[in-house]
Motif scaffolding. Structure first.
Motif, PDB file in Angstrom:
ATOM      1  N   CYS A 275       8.139   8.038  -0.089  1.00 43.00           N
ATOM      2  CA  CYS A 275       7.558   7.915   1.257  1.00 43.00           C
ATOM      3  C   CYS A 275       8.191   6.709   1.943  1.00 43.00           C
ATOM      4  N   PRO A 276       8.837   6.904   3.099  1.00 42.53           N
ATOM      5  CA  PRO A 276       9.594   5.797   3.700  1.00 42.53           C
ATOM      6  C   PRO A 276       8.723   4.628   4.144  1.00 42.53           C
ATOM      7  N   THR A 277       7.451   4.858   4.394  1.00 44.87           N
ATOM      8  CA  THR A 277       6.596   3.759   4.845  1.00 44.87           C
ATOM      9  C   THR A 277       5.521   3.422   3.814  1.00 44.87           C
ATOM     10  N   LYS A 278       5.717   3.902   2.582  1.00 43.80           N
ATOM     11  CA  LYS A 278       4.789   3.597   1.486  1.00 43.80           C
ATOM     12  C   LYS A 278       3.346   3.905   1.896  1.00 43.80           C
ATOM     13  N   ALA A 279       3.178   5.046   2.503  1.00 47.88           N
ATOM     14  CA  ALA A 279       1.870   5.398   3.048  1.00 47.88           C
ATOM     15  C   ALA A 279       1.053   6.296   2.117  1.00 47.88           C
ATOM     16  N   ILE A 280       1.620   6.590   0.932  1.00 45.49           N
ATOM     17  CA  ILE A 280       0.934   7.524   0.030  1.00 45.49           C
ATOM     18  C   ILE A 280       0.575   6.842  -1.282  1.00 45.49           C
ATOM     19  N   LYS A 281      -0.604   7.151  -1.740  1.00 45.78           N
ATOM     20  CA  LYS A 281      -1.042   6.613  -3.017  1.00 45.78           C
ATOM     21  C   LYS A 281      -1.595   7.750  -3.870  1.00 45.78           C
ATOM     22  N   LEU A 282      -1.205   7.754  -5.161  1.00 40.35           N
ATOM     23  CA  LEU A 282      -1.797   8.727  -6.085  1.00 40.35           C
ATOM     24  C   LEU A 282      -2.979   8.051  -6.777  1.00 40.35           C
ATOM     25  N   LYS A 283      -4.161   8.627  -6.608  1.00 43.72           N
ATOM     26  CA  LYS A 283      -5.376   8.014  -7.153  1.00 43.72           C
ATOM     27  C   LYS A 283      -5.555   8.409  -8.632  1.00 43.72           C
ATOM     28  N   ASN A 284      -6.434   7.677  -9.299  1.00 44.88           N
ATOM     29  CA  ASN A 284      -6.681   7.960 -10.716  1.00 44.88           C
ATOM     30  C   ASN A 284      -7.226   9.367 -10.969  1.00 44.88           C
ATOM     31  N   ASP A 285      -7.904   9.894  -9.952  1.00 43.37           N
ATOM     32  CA  ASP A 285      -8.458  11.248 -10.152  1.00 43.37           C
ATOM     33  C   ASP A 285      -7.465  12.341  -9.728  1.00 43.37           C
ATOM     34  N   ASP A 286      -6.167  11.979  -9.601  1.00 41.32           N
ATOM     35  CA  ASP A 286      -5.107  12.932  -9.246  1.00 41.32           C
ATOM     36  C   ASP A 286      -5.265  13.526  -7.846  1.00 41.32           C
ATOM     37  N   THR A 287      -5.884  12.755  -6.965  1.00 41.89           N
ATOM     38  CA  THR A 287      -5.853  13.144  -5.555  1.00 41.89           C
ATOM     39  C   THR A 287      -4.925  12.177  -4.825  1.00 41.89           C
ATOM     40  N   LEU A 288      -4.568  12.533  -3.595  1.00 42.72           N
ATOM     41  CA  LEU A 288      -3.699  11.663  -2.800  1.00 42.72           C
ATOM     42  C   LEU A 288      -4.500  10.970  -1.715  1.00 42.72           C
ATOM     43  N   GLU A 289      -4.126   9.711  -1.454  1.00 39.00           N
ATOM     44  CA  GLU A 289      -4.695   8.988  -0.318  1.00 39.00           C
ATOM     45  C   GLU A 289      -3.534   8.666   0.622  1.00 39.00           C
ATOM     46  N   ILE A 290      -3.682   9.024   1.864  1.00 41.04           N
ATOM     47  CA  ILE A 290      -2.571   8.827   2.808  1.00 41.04           C
ATOM     48  C   ILE A 290      -2.994   7.889   3.937  1.00 41.04           C
ATOM     49  N   ASP A 291      -2.160   6.863   4.150  1.00 40.53           N
ATOM     50  CA  ASP A 291      -2.370   5.929   5.260  1.00 40.53           C
ATOM     51  C   ASP A 291      -1.711   6.547   6.498  1.00 40.53           C
ATOM     52  N   ASN A 292      -2.479   7.398   7.181  1.00 44.10           N
ATOM     53  CA  ASN A 292      -1.882   8.179   8.270  1.00 44.10           C
ATOM     54  C   ASN A 292      -1.410   7.335   9.450  1.00 44.10           C
ATOM     55  N   ARG A 293      -2.014   6.151   9.632  1.00 42.90           N
ATOM     56  CA  ARG A 293      -1.560   5.275  10.722  1.00 42.90           C
ATOM     57  C   ARG A 293      -0.107   4.863  10.517  1.00 42.90           C
ATOM     58  N   ASN A 294       0.323   4.828   9.259  1.00 38.69           N
ATOM     59  CA  ASN A 294       1.693   4.410   8.963  1.00 38.69           C
ATOM     60  C   ASN A 294       2.632   5.567   8.668  1.00 38.69           C
ATOM     61  N   CYS A 295       2.100   6.773   8.683  1.00 39.16           N
ATOM     62  CA  CYS A 295       2.957   7.933   8.437  1.00 39.16           C
ATOM     63  C   CYS A 295       3.903   8.112   9.617  1.00 39.16           C
ATOM     64  N   VAL A 296       5.209   8.304   9.336  1.00 43.52           N
ATOM     65  CA  VAL A 296       6.174   8.515  10.429  1.00 43.52           C
ATOM     66  C   VAL A 296       6.572   9.994  10.579  1.00 43.52           C
ATOM     67  N   ARG A 297       5.810  10.871   9.994  1.00 41.49           N
ATOM     68  CA  ARG A 297       6.021  12.321  10.162  1.00 41.49           C
ATOM     69  C   ARG A 297       7.418  12.750   9.714  1.00 41.49           C
ATOM     70  N   CYS A 298       7.915  12.164   8.602  1.00 44.35           N
ATOM     71  CA  CYS A 298       9.292  12.454   8.174  1.00 44.35           C
ATOM     72  C   CYS A 298       9.398  13.800   7.495  1.00 44.35           C
ATOM     73  N   MET A 299       8.276  14.335   6.994  1.00 45.43           N
ATOM     74  CA  MET A 299       8.197  15.657   6.357  1.00 45.43           C
ATOM     75  C   MET A 299       8.454  15.645   4.858  1.00 45.43           C
TER      76      MET A 299
END
Lengths: 410, 357
Positions: free
Chosen positions: A258-282
């Motif tokens: 992720c170019p803006t380090k906006a994604i985190k993999l949580k311990n329960d195998d779900t994703l947390e996304i910092d959408n304010r920092n997402c640059v829509r790169c795909m």
């Protein structure tokens, strides 16, 4: 119809190998088409001498100024049957869809009036009917035109457009590319058929940041789908993906890419996304096609001024509109208006043979924005200016003007 | 009295729905996700529950009507009579029933059309017209691409590159072929040779002068006739003067050489779009198989395949390992010609001590 074939020892070598051979195709056509016999002869001559032998000229159909690419042979004394070998550029439907009935009709027309050689497609997206005599151009075009197809662009004009498969078969698609393509292009048919602009002007439409149409680098106005709310996450599918591929794969190929380090993999195998920092790169959506999708509040980003080499070198498009909705008739009309104001301003201010991007480079982005009636936006830049060589005595007035217009809008 | 000429029906871009596969038409804007069951095949699932399998095959782009009819026969018999084309001249057949995929693939392979070009493959090379139809080509396009795709056939039918690889070829520096992970473009290396007898008749001199990016062209009188002259020290051999003034012959059977550029990228995925950069030049224009070009392209691909991480496009891989290592790994010489000296060039110079040893 039985002209003797020329010896083509070099071209013959291109008939072997696993990839389909255009030489085999040309030879099949030459069996009952003398033009192709001599075309093969001329092409072999080019291979032998390592030189091209076509020159331009003028050829067109009634009512239009462009769309036919005239080619006259410089070695017609050697190869008289292909002395004229013009191309008709024909605009396909958005997404380049065909049924076999229409393709067969194209084949029949082109076998009757032309060489039988068709390029699907040229680099600007045209169906290229290659190889026609001056005499046959009109009849060939008339029949194509009666099928519901129109001439493409050539010369200093609006050019044939391209759009990705988008809505027709791609879940990443953030706007109706086909509708945008047709709405915009069919507004500018006059500018496409009657070349009267400084140089070429290309529109391209891509449904998302993957930009399968290469619109940023290859079009004067690039319309690219995006969204402004949150990426849609199906956490159950995220878990399935992690289960199938493993945590390490997800961390290495989704989280850390992720170019803006906006994604985190949580311990329960779900994703947390910092959408304010997402640059829509795909990228993450490309990897996890089932778990992640673009947001729901979709629209487009518009960039302008992309082009290739001539004359000042490569230019990428610049963001001019960071986001606009493209849902209603009014939205589509706004997109058309953006194209119209750009073409009008460039037609007035561009030099001969100067692409829109080159004009922007020459006059500066500020003057261009003023010319098309748009405000500056920090999304237009990588960073603010670094050099101090500018008069800034208008600063206070400009800040006051921006505040006032913001207050009025707000 | 002659009959009125037929005037064109200015219909513009045709409606795409009339030519669209019914499953695509029915699910327009409603697709949910996709996967790639095997190289050359895409499987898309709609929010409505409909599914479609796409089989992608390579073509020679410049096709005779017999080839197109053969593809139509296959589409009629195995794929509901609909096709579409990609930007790289691959043809796609859509079927709504998985059982139809294999017979379709078999028919395509039997017809001589390689199935592939999806995912992390080397897809069909986008290209220009070359000697077949262009008025300013220094080389051929369809032939060079046919040769290369023969060599890269395995990379088309498999998906085992780190990420997708897009290759382009262009027969002059105008680069109509486009940007690519690898761009193979011919480069002129000598100033134009002027046929002074023809300039006055054929060329609008001011527009030729204006076209030159480095102001190397001046009006001149030669043998008492208006012509043009070129300051050969300034000339960058770009060929921009040739289209408006064909007597300024730029193409040269010996001195027009291929150059290879690396790391172009259209997509915004991960990194911003990138232009390709020069890595090799001086490669002979050697029809009909251009073996010297193929050897370098294959070497670059081999090194990229071995060294890049998953999902890294070629340009991203080079940015990670650095250009010095790229030249080391590919064993291509790094020369003074690799330094940019055009406007904006300083942005490409290293203003740091970020150096790998």
């Amino acid at each position: 119809m039985s002209k003797k074939m020329h010896a083509t020892p070099m071209l013959d070598q291109l008939e072997s190998g696993p990839w389909p051979s255009f030489v085999t195709g040309l030879k099949r056509l030459a069996k009952d088409n003398d033009m192709m016999v001599d075309l093969l002869g001329q092409l072999e001559h080019s291979y032998q001498t390592r030189k091209g032998y076509w020159k331009g000229g003028t050829a067109s159909v009634k009512g239009y100024g462009g769309g036919v690419i005239p080619r006259f042979s410089e070695i017609a004394d050697k190869f008289p049957e292909s002395k004229e070998f013009h191309t008709l550029r024909i605009m396909p439907a958005p997404g380049m869809h065909y049924d076999t009935d229409i393709l067969r009709k194209f084949c029949d027309i082109w076998e009757k009036h032309g060489s039988g050689l068709i390029a699907l497609h040229g680099q600007s997206g045209d169906i290229m009917l290659q190889g026609c005599t001056t005499e046959n151009i009109q009849a060939a075009f008339d029949e194509v035109n009666e099928l519901g197809f129109d001439m493409g662009g050539a010369g200093p004009s609006v050019r044939t457009s391209m759009s990705c498969v988008g809505h027709a078969r791609c879940e990443h698609s953030c706007f109706d590319e086909g509708r945008a393509h047709r709405t915009v292009m069919n507004t500018f048919t006059d500018d496409l058929h009657r070349p009267a602009l400084p140089y070429k002007f290309k529109f391209k439409f891509s449904g998302c940041g993957n930009d399968c149409m290469n619109s940023i680098q290859r079009s004067d106005m690039a319309v690219i789908g995006t969204w402004r709310d949150d990426i849609q996450v199906n956490q159950a599918e995220v878990k399935n993906f992690v289960k199938a591929k493993g945590r390490e794969y997800v961390i290495d190929n989704v989280v850390t890419r992720c170019p803006t380090k906006a994604i985190k993999l949580k311990n329960d195998d779900t994703l947390e996304i910092d959408n304010r920092n997402c640059v829509r790169c795909m990228h993450c959506i490309n990897v996890m096609t089932k778990a992640l999708s673009p947001g729901k509040d979709r629209g487009v980003t518009v960039l302008m001024g992309g082009k290739r080499t001539l004359k000042i070198g490569d230019l990428m498009g610049t963001v001019i509109v960071p986001f606009m909705k493209l849902d209603t008739d009014e939205d589509f009309e706004q997109l058309v208006e953006l194209g119209r104001s750009t073409i009008d301003f460039w037609a007035e201010n561009g030099l001969e043979h100067e692409r829109c991007g080159e004009m922007i480079e020459r006059i500066g982005l500020n003057n261009f924005l003023e010319g098309i009636g748009r405000e500056v936006d920090p999304n237009m830049i990588n960073h603010p200016r670094t050099n101090p060589y500018i008069r800034m005595d208008g600063w206070d007035d400009e800040v006051a003007r921006l505040k006032a217009s913001k207050a009025q809008a707000g | 009295m002659t009959a009125q000429p037929r005037m064109p029906i200015e219909s513009g871009v045709p409606d795409h729905f009339q030519y669209m596969h019914p499953t695509l038409r029915r699910n327009y804007g409603q697709w949910a996700w996709h996967e790639r069951p095997r190289p050359g095949v895409l499987h898309h699932v709609s929010q409505t529950g409909d599914q479609v399998w796409t089989v992608r095959a390579g073509t020679q782009r410049q096709m005779d009507v017999h080839t197109i009819r053969k593809l139509c026969d296959i589409a009629d018999q195995y794929a509901d009579g609909y096709v579409r084309f990609t930007i790289r001249s691959n043809i796609e057949f859509m079927v709504a029933d998985e059982k139809k995929v294999k017979p379709l693939i078999d028919a395509l392979l039997k017809g001589g059309f390689p199935v592939g070009g999806t995912g992390n493959s080397v897809s069909m090379i986008s290209h220009t017209q070359g000697w077949l139809h262009c008025d300013i080509p220094a080389s051929d396009a369809s032939g060079a691409v046919k040769s290369l795709m023969d060599e890269l056939h395995q990379e088309f039918v498999n998906e085992d590159m780190p990420n997708r690889v897009k290759i382009t070829t262009s027969c002059c520096q105008i680069n109509c072929g486009g940007q690519g992970d690898i761009a193979i473009n011919i480069q002129h290396t000598k100033p134009p040779k002027i046929n002074h007898d023809l300039v006055a008749n054929l060329c609008e001199r001011p527009s030729v002068v204006a076209r030159c990016p480095v102001a190397a062209i001046r009006p001149a009188m030669v043998n008492g006739r208006p012509s043009l002259e070129v300051d050969e020290k300034k000339c960058i051999c770009c060929g921009a003067c040739y289209p408006p003034c064909p007597p300024m012959q730029i193409n040269d059977p010996e001195h027009s050489k291929f150059a290879i550029w690396v790391g172009g990228k259209n997509s915004n995925a991960r990194t911003k779009p990138m232009f390709h950069k020069l890595v090799a030049a001086g490669i002979p224009n050697n029809p009909p198989r251009w073996p010297e070009v193929a050897a370098i392209v294959k070497k670059i691909l081999r090194v990229y395949k071995e060294d890049a991480h998953a999902w890294e496009r070629m340009g991203e891989w080079v940015e990670r390992i650095g250009w010095p290592r790229f030249f080391e790994l590919t064993e291509l010489p790094f020369t003074k010609y690799h330094l940019d000296n055009w406007r904006g060039a300083r942005a490409s110079l290293n203003a740091s001590v970020h150096i790998r040893f």
